[in-house]
Write an enzyme that holds these catalytic residues in place. Structure first.
Site, short mmCIF file in Angstrom:
data_model
loop_
_atom_site.label_atom_id
_atom_site.label_comp_id
_atom_site.label_asym_id
_atom_site.label_seq_id
_atom_site.Cartn_x
_atom_site.Cartn_y
_atom_site.Cartn_z
N CYS A 182 36.49 38.19 34.25
CA CYS A 182 35.30 37.42 34.17
C CYS A 182 34.09 38.49 33.81
CB CYS A 182 35.02 36.73 35.53
SG CYS A 182 34.80 37.30 37.06
N HIS A 185 44.86 56.49 56.67
CA HIS A 185 46.24 55.44 56.15
C HIS A 185 47.23 56.19 57.38
CE1 HIS A 185 49.26 53.96 53.92
NE2 HIS A 185 48.28 53.17 53.07
#
Length: 599
Positions: free
Chosen positions: A31, A528
């Site tokens: 978009c 992580h």
């Protein structure tokens, strides 16, 4: 610090690798500010890593799509993504969840069909608004040759809209684009528009130029019919006989049944929306304007305004589109006040480009980078949006042409018959001034002292007990190459994660395997735990904080079961990286610590 020119191909590659790879992608579209993926399994995407990629503003889940917010460069990133995906997205079958959500699928297809036309729709609207100003000023005489030429350039995209929509939709449905274009051209054929046609003994009088829904519905029938006919018509004559039979079937059917039916549905929907907005106009406008940016956050604003957008493209002035396109000024009013009042160089460096983007209607950098992390300011911008909506409804302002977002949208508020320039300008000025004034009064810079960042220097030690090893030893190219940032990795000896500094827990991934922390001085760190541990769906992890919580250095943030992770076959090595070096200064790694020197 000068920034290097973005490498969109590298950005696209990093996005794809961190959303589960090519094989996890069903389809992709874009978009105005977002690259929108449909994924087979969204749990395979690592939001925290994607958010921290260079060129990415944020990640949003909504409407069955995984949306990567890019901002102004969305088209460049989208093209790079498509180049790397090739035809893979077209070849992937839809998963069960996607098949089970036909309403959202239909809305996405319809909105997607408009995408390739959107820039030219904006251009046409701008020319029409500009021509109105030229006629008012006397620079161009109404009815003159130049007037007619500029009008033709502005009106063409709207008059022949069915042609372009038909072509785009046919391609979206994996059909022949020319079939959709011919259907649109047939609907625009002058001798059958606005005249009485006797068909099967009944009189039909319809006009389909500048229409939207009829060509969408007819093309949606024509494409599968064409594919069906191809299976049974001999190949020797199929190339011309299939389109001939398809058109012979769908054009009369569309003109007599499909077109009038979908036009009626669209008219009823628009009548309902109009009645709702006109019930208590200022209140309705305030509610819609106040919640519009929240819709943007969840990526559902396009779906919720689709009927109004269709209504506008068909030549019907619309209030909802006027509000939606003006709300951005409430956001940038807050951002401008923060920029002028703040002494934080990091905030100012983000706020200024966000304000400039917002002038042209792209507010994601302002929302995600400036106001949303300071939630009171985001709420204030929503209040400004409510003021915007109420003002638009009180002044009976409508959008007559879609001329784009932001400052360009003002041209779309000018009625060709009676252009009220001052009112159109006030629709932007009122929310901007209100939000700016309110933010100037309310915004307070944090004055708390930074406890463990002194003289622009921050030392980050291992947040996980264990052996510190170079980031290059991580058996994952994304981390090892340093593309996500500089840092080190830890071979854990205990299943615990502690805060390496005072700050905020910005984000914890739903599966608890990763977290993003931001120090009081603005240093963003990604931790992580293990590799590919997203697949464990949070089983071995226990979080002691949540997104948005204040953290203190040494505070226990997360626990993880090392044996369970090993038993599942995943490496325990834990990367720790600084994700925003370009914004903060220089990052170096010395033995077992990360050194951040603020520029």
């Amino acid at each position: 610090m000068a920034r290097k020119r973005p490498d969109y191909h590298e950005t696209a590659q990093n996005i794809i690798s961190n959303i589960g790879g090519k094989e996890n992608v069903i389809s992709v579209r874009h978009c105005i500010t977002r690259v929108r993926f449909k994924l087979k399994d969204e749990s395979k995407a690592d939001d925290e890593i994607v958010k921290n990629l260079e060129g990415v503003i944020s990640v949003v889940h909504g409407g069955g799509e995984y949306m990567v917010v890019i901002g102004d460069a969305v088209h460049d990133v989208y093209e790079a993504v498509c180049e790397q995906l090739g035809s893979l997205a077209e070849e992937q079958p839809l998963d069960k969840e996607e098949k089970a959500n036909p309403v959202m699928k239909l809305l996405n297809i319809v909105v997607g069909a408009v995408g390739p036309c959107l820039n030219f729709i904006c251009a046409g609207g701008i020319l029409k608004g500009f021509l109105t100003i030229l006629e008012m000023s006397g620079l161009v005489k109404a009815g003159s040759g130049m007037d007619m030429l500029v009008a033709a350039a502005g009106d063409a995209i709207f008059f022949f809209l069915p042609v372009f929509l038909g072509m785009n939709l046919a391609k979206t449905l994996k059909g022949d684009g020319f079939l959709g274009a011919i259907i649109g051209a047939a609907l625009c054929y002058p001798p059958i528009n606005g005249v009485d046609l006797v068909i099967f003994g009944r009189v039909f009088n319809n006009t389909y130029t500048s229409s939207f829904l009829p060509v969408i519905a007819i093309t949606a029938v024509a494409v599968p019919l064409s594919k069906l006919l191809k299976k049974y018509i001999p190949k020797a004559v199929s190339n011309f006989l299939t389109p001939a039979l398809t058109l012979l079937t769908v054009i009369p059917l569309g003109f007599v049944i499909i077109g009038p039916l979908v036009s009626m549905v669209g008219s009823l929907a628009n009548a309902g929306i109009t009645a709702l907005m006109n019930s208590v106009p200022p209140l309705a406008g305030a509610v819609f304007g106040g919640t519009y940016q929240i819709m943007v956050l969840f990526g559902v604003h396009s779906a919720l305004t689709s009927f109004s957008f269709v209504n506008l493209l068909e030549g019907n002035p619309d209030a909802i589109m006027a509000i939606g396109c003006m709300v951005s000024f409430s956001q940038i009013g807050v951002v401008l006040a923060m920029y002028l009042k703040s002494k934080d160089e990091k905030l100012k460096s983000v706020a200024l480009p966000a304000f400039i983007s917002g002038i042209f209607g792209v507010t994601e950098p302002a929302i995600y980078g400036v106001t949303l992390p300071r939630i009171k300011m985001f709420i204030l911008s929503c209040v400004g949006g409510a003021v915007c909506g109420a003002f638009v409804m009180l002044t009976h302002t409508l959008m007559y042409n879609f001329t784009g977002m932001g400052i360009f949208a003002i041209l779309g508020l000018l009625s060709p018959e009676n252009p009220q320039i001052p009112t159109a300008v006030l629709c932007a000025v009122v929310p901007l001034v209100f939000s700016f004034a309110a933010a100037t009064v309310i915004y307070k810079e944090k004055t708390a002292t930074v406890q463990n960042e002194t003289a622009g220097r921050l030392e980050i030690t291992a947040p996980v007990p264990g052996k510190v090893v170079p980031i290059g030893t991580v058996p994952d190219e994304t981390f090892a190459s340093g593309m996500l940032g500089k840092g080190f990795a830890v071979e854990p000896s205990q299943g615990k994660v502690y805060a390496p500094f005072d700050g905020i827990c910005t984000t914890i991934f739903d599966t608890l395997h990763a977290m993003g922390l931001t120090s009081d001085g603005g240093v963003s760190v990604l931790i992580h735990v293990g590799l590919e541990t997203v697949s464990l769906n949070g089983g071995p992890f226990t979080a002691h904080v949540k997104s948005g919580d204040r953290i203190k250095k040494g505070q226990l943030l997360l626990e993880f079961d090392m044996e369970a992770i090993r038993a599942a076959g995943y490496p325990l090595i834990t990367p720790v990286i600084v994700a925003n070096e370009a914004e903060i200064g220089t990052v170096t790694v010395e033995n077992d610590r990360i050194i951040v020197e603020r520029s």
